[in-house]
Write a protein that holds these residues in place. Structure first.
Motif, PDB file in Angstrom:
ATOM      1  N   GLU A   1       3.126  -5.981   3.174  1.00 14.75           N
ATOM      2  CA  GLU A   1       3.830  -6.967   2.352  1.00 14.75           C
ATOM      3  C   GLU A   1       4.097  -6.510   0.917  1.00 14.75           C
ATOM      4  N   LEU A   2       5.313  -6.683   0.474  1.00 16.47           N
ATOM      5  CA  LEU A   2       5.794  -6.360  -0.868  1.00 16.47           C
ATOM      6  C   LEU A   2       5.475  -4.927  -1.303  1.00 16.47           C
TER       7      LEU A   2
ATOM      8  N   TYR B   1       5.830  -1.665  -3.323  1.00 18.30           N
ATOM      9  CA  TYR B   1       6.181  -1.636  -4.739  1.00 18.30           C
ATOM     10  C   TYR B   1       6.604  -0.243  -5.200  1.00 18.30           C
TER      11      TYR B   1
ATOM     12  N   GLN C   1       1.993  -4.520  -2.509  1.00 17.27           N
ATOM     13  CA  GLN C   1       1.480  -5.366  -3.574  1.00 17.27           C
ATOM     14  C   GLN C   1       0.802  -6.626  -3.049  1.00 17.27           C
ATOM     15  N   ASP C   2       1.353  -7.229  -2.010  1.00 22.60           N
ATOM     16  CA  ASP C   2       0.830  -8.511  -1.557  1.00 22.60           C
ATOM     17  C   ASP C   2      -0.198  -8.371  -0.448  1.00 22.60           C
TER      18      ASP C   2
ATOM     19  N   ASN D   1      -6.751  -5.589  -5.610  1.00 19.29           N
ATOM     20  CA  ASN D   1      -5.798  -6.679  -5.449  1.00 19.29           C
ATOM     21  C   ASN D   1      -4.520  -6.403  -6.250  1.00 19.29           C
ATOM     22  N   LYS D   2      -3.365  -6.605  -5.622  1.00 18.70           N
ATOM     23  CA  LYS D   2      -2.038  -6.390  -6.207  1.00 18.70           C
ATOM     24  C   LYS D   2      -1.839  -4.948  -6.716  1.00 18.70           C
TER      25      LYS D   2
ATOM     26  N   GLU E   1       0.086  -1.656  -7.662  1.00 19.40           N
ATOM     27  CA  GLU E   1       1.466  -1.446  -8.139  1.00 19.40           C
ATOM     28  C   GLU E   1       1.736   0.051  -8.316  1.00 19.40           C
TER      29      GLU E   1
ATOM     30  N   TRP F   1      -3.081  -4.261 -10.195  1.00 18.13           N
ATOM     31  CA  TRP F   1      -2.724  -5.190 -11.270  1.00 18.13           C
ATOM     32  C   TRP F   1      -3.703  -6.351 -11.380  1.00 18.13           C
ATOM     33  N   PHE F   2      -3.993  -6.995 -10.266  1.00 19.53           N
ATOM     34  CA  PHE F   2      -4.843  -8.197 -10.365  1.00 19.53           C
ATOM     35  C   PHE F   2      -6.273  -7.832 -10.746  1.00 19.53           C
TER      36      PHE F   2
ATOM     37  N   LYS G   1      -0.878 -13.785 -14.686  1.00 18.88           N
ATOM     38  CA  LYS G   1      -1.994 -13.815 -13.760  1.00 18.88           C
ATOM     39  C   LYS G   1      -2.657 -15.185 -13.758  1.00 18.88           C
TER      40      LYS G   1
ATOM     41  N   ASN H   1      -2.337 -16.464   2.110  1.00 20.49           N
ATOM     42  CA  ASN H   1      -1.483 -16.046   0.989  1.00 20.49           C
ATOM     43  C   ASN H   1      -0.107 -16.645   1.211  1.00 20.49           C
TER      44      ASN H   1
ATOM     45  N   ARG I   1       3.935 -17.594  -0.852  1.00 18.89           N
ATOM     46  CA  ARG I   1       4.802 -17.361  -2.010  1.00 18.89           C
ATOM     47  C   ARG I   1       5.792 -18.506  -2.167  1.00 18.89           C
TER      48      ARG I   1
ATOM     49  N   SER J   1       3.153 -15.368  -6.006  1.00 20.71           N
ATOM     50  CA  SER J   1       2.451 -14.931  -4.807  1.00 20.71           C
ATOM     51  C   SER J   1       1.002 -15.315  -5.052  1.00 20.71           C
TER      52      SER J   1
ATOM     53  N   LYS K   1      -5.967 -17.086  -6.525  1.00 21.56           N
ATOM     54  CA  LYS K   1      -5.498 -15.916  -7.277  1.00 21.56           C
ATOM     55  C   LYS K   1      -3.974 -15.918  -7.200  1.00 21.56           C
TER      56      LYS K   1
ATOM     57  N   ARG L   1      -0.051 -14.283  -8.839  1.00 20.16           N
ATOM     58  CA  ARG L   1       0.806 -13.462  -9.699  1.00 20.16           C
ATOM     59  C   ARG L   1       2.130 -14.185  -9.766  1.00 20.16           C
TER      60      ARG L   1
END
Lengths: 309, 187
Positions: free
Chosen positions: A214-215, A217, A233-234, A256-257, A259, A275-276, B39, B109, B111, B126, B145, B147
């Motif tokens: 998912e996603l 990047y 990313q997801d 998490n996340k 990038e 990122w997260f 975030k 999860n 979006r 997301s 959590k 983003r």
């Protein structure tokens, strides 16, 4: 503010450093990859996102979208030596293989700004597709490839006359873009279609579409370009794909996340900015396992090329 | 990482760290420009077993049963990828879609599929919601959590659609949801 300096006068470039932008806390983490420790945290105002390291390793160019431009970090002086205004929405950034030019994607004005690395003046602003993001220069320094996120396309720019020669459609919302060492293939991560488009560069035609998670990047190549690593990313993961068979080899759990992703100059260790979690995961490309996790700063993105070669 | 084939330096060539403060003199940017993802992170401990808390939140399109800010919710009943819900807030409806659903991990999860700045001043998000066991027996921790981006991703967002408005709205949405869920479970 913590800034690195040196206790000696020799070159600081023996061990490769990774330069990680921490967008939410306006900083740059400098990781010494000899022991994978953060050796400096540099304040970079303007929500730093993209990064490009000069081939000599002496300069780090950091896009600062909220400061409408980029910062120039001198790795020998360990300080920011210039702040350049270029555009309304600087995000993607790249530097030429000879270090003489900097390219900055302008997210808002659908252009790529070409900047002279010495004078830091804009040479030309080249119109491309909508919301240009990832940028990569061919190893022979003849071509610049641009992922246009909202146009779902990649543009090819001739660096002799600074004009777009060709554009081609890829997946939905292309973002990160990676080129192989021979300059024959580019890999485009399509955030919304959850896949990677492989383009052959000569005619800019797709030769494969690789399903990931998912996603997706951004991506990085390792082990003589034999394996492609893609941040999802997801999905808090990195997909590994064999570049000969185009078959998936592994799915590696990272932070998490995830990038930004880049391969260390040793061609074996792949660094991923999460990122997260505000961390960097270090993957061994051979074993396809995370061997270390490094704490960085809030909102690590490191979009672009964050190692000097 | 001792076995890694990195370039080695003599020890005395290591960088030393010094604190310098008066060194960078950039003015702080007064206005937000450009797309910066924001975030969201919040969690709460609830005095109830994980299974009981998960049972309350697991139906994706039934968020109205436990979130006090949600006036109504409806959807396709699907607790799997592509499951859809329409969430009615004070200012109107938003539509959200599941990306991933794990009964085993007590996590999903999702979006934003259709934005509505009047309802929630964000353009995309997301988000994950997970229920895990707390430190004490028969307690659960619920964590959001996220983003997300502000509603107006253009260069000059208004005060109601900028980063601050987005962060405030999402922070309140998570906080109110978690507190509402705790109150309901511990009643």
């Amino acid at each position: 503010m913590l800034v690195a300096t040196t206790s000696f006068s020799g070159p600081l470039l023996a061990a490769p450093f990774a330069y990680i932008t921490n967008q939410l806390e306006n900083s740059l983490s400098v990781i010494d990859t000899d022991d994978n420790k953060v050796v400096a945290t540099v304040r970079i105002p303007g929500k730093p996102a993209g990064v490009a390291v000069s081939p000599q390793g002496d300069r780090v160019y950091i896009s600062t979208p909220e400061a409408k431009g980029f910062a120039v970090y001198d790795t020998k002086k360990s300080e920011v030596i210039a702040k350049v205004k270029v555009s309304d929405g600087a995000l993607g950034i790249a530097v030429a293989p000879d270090g003489k030019r900097i390219y900055v994607a302008d997210w808002y004005n659908n252009a790529v700004d070409v900047v002279d690395a010495e004078s830091l003046d804009i040479i030309k602003s080249i119109r491309v597709g909508e919301s240009p993001s990832g940028l990569v220069v061919s190893p022979d320094n003849h071509w610049l490839y641009v992922a246009n996120r909202l146009s779902d396309s990649v543009s090819k720019i001739d660096l002799d006359d600074l004009t777009v020669t060709q554009s081609t459609l890829v997946g939905s919302h292309p973002f990160g873009i990676t080129i192989d060492t021979r300059g024959e293939r580019i890999y485009v991560a399509n955030v919304q279609s959850d896949n990677v488009t492989v383009l052959e560069t000569k005619r800019l035609l797709p030769i494969a579409t690789l399903k990931v998670d998912e996603l997706p990047y951004a991506s990085a190549l390792a082990l003589n370009d034999s394996r492609l690593f893609v941040t999802n990313q997801d999905d808090s993961s990195v997909s590994v794909i064999d570049t000969e068979t185009f078959k998936p080899l592994a799915r590696i759990e990272v932070g998490n996340k995830p990038e930004g992703i880049n391969t260390h100059p040793d061609d074996r260790h792949v660094y991923v900015a999460n990122w997260f979690d505000s961390t960097v995961s270090v993957i061994d490309a051979k074993t396809m396992k995370v061997i270390e996790t490094i704490k960085t700063g809030n909102g690590s993105r490191a979009f672009g090329q964050f190692f000097g070669k | 990482m001792n076995n890694m084939p990195f370039y080695q330096w003599p020890k005395d060539m290591k960088q030393t760290l010094v604190l310098l403060c008066a060194f960078l003199t950039f003015p702080l940017s007064a206005f937000a420009h450009g797309p910066t993802p924001q975030k969201g992170l919040d969690s709460i401990t609830i005095n109830a077993p994980v299974e009981a808390v998960w049972d309350m939140v697991k139906q994706f399109d039934a968020i109205a049963t436990w979130h006090p800010d949600v006036k109504a919710s409806k959807g396709d009943g699907k607790n799997a990828s592509d499951g859809i819900r329409t969430v009615t807030l004070q200012g109107g409806d938003i539509v959200e879609m599941l990306d991933h659903y794990s009964e085993q991990d007590h996590e999903y999860n999702y979006r934003l599929k259709t934005e509505n700045p009047q309802a929630l001043p964000i353009s995309s998000h997301s988000t994950s919601l997970q229920v895990t066991a707390g430190d004490e027996a028969n307690t659960a921790v619920v964590t959001f959590k996220s983003r997300f981006y502000r509603a107006d991703t253009g260069n000059t967002p208004s005060a109601t659609q900028n980063d601050e408005a987005a962060v405030n709205a999402m922070t309140a949405f998570f906080k109110n949801g978690l507190v509402g869920l705790k109150n309901k479970m511990e009643k």
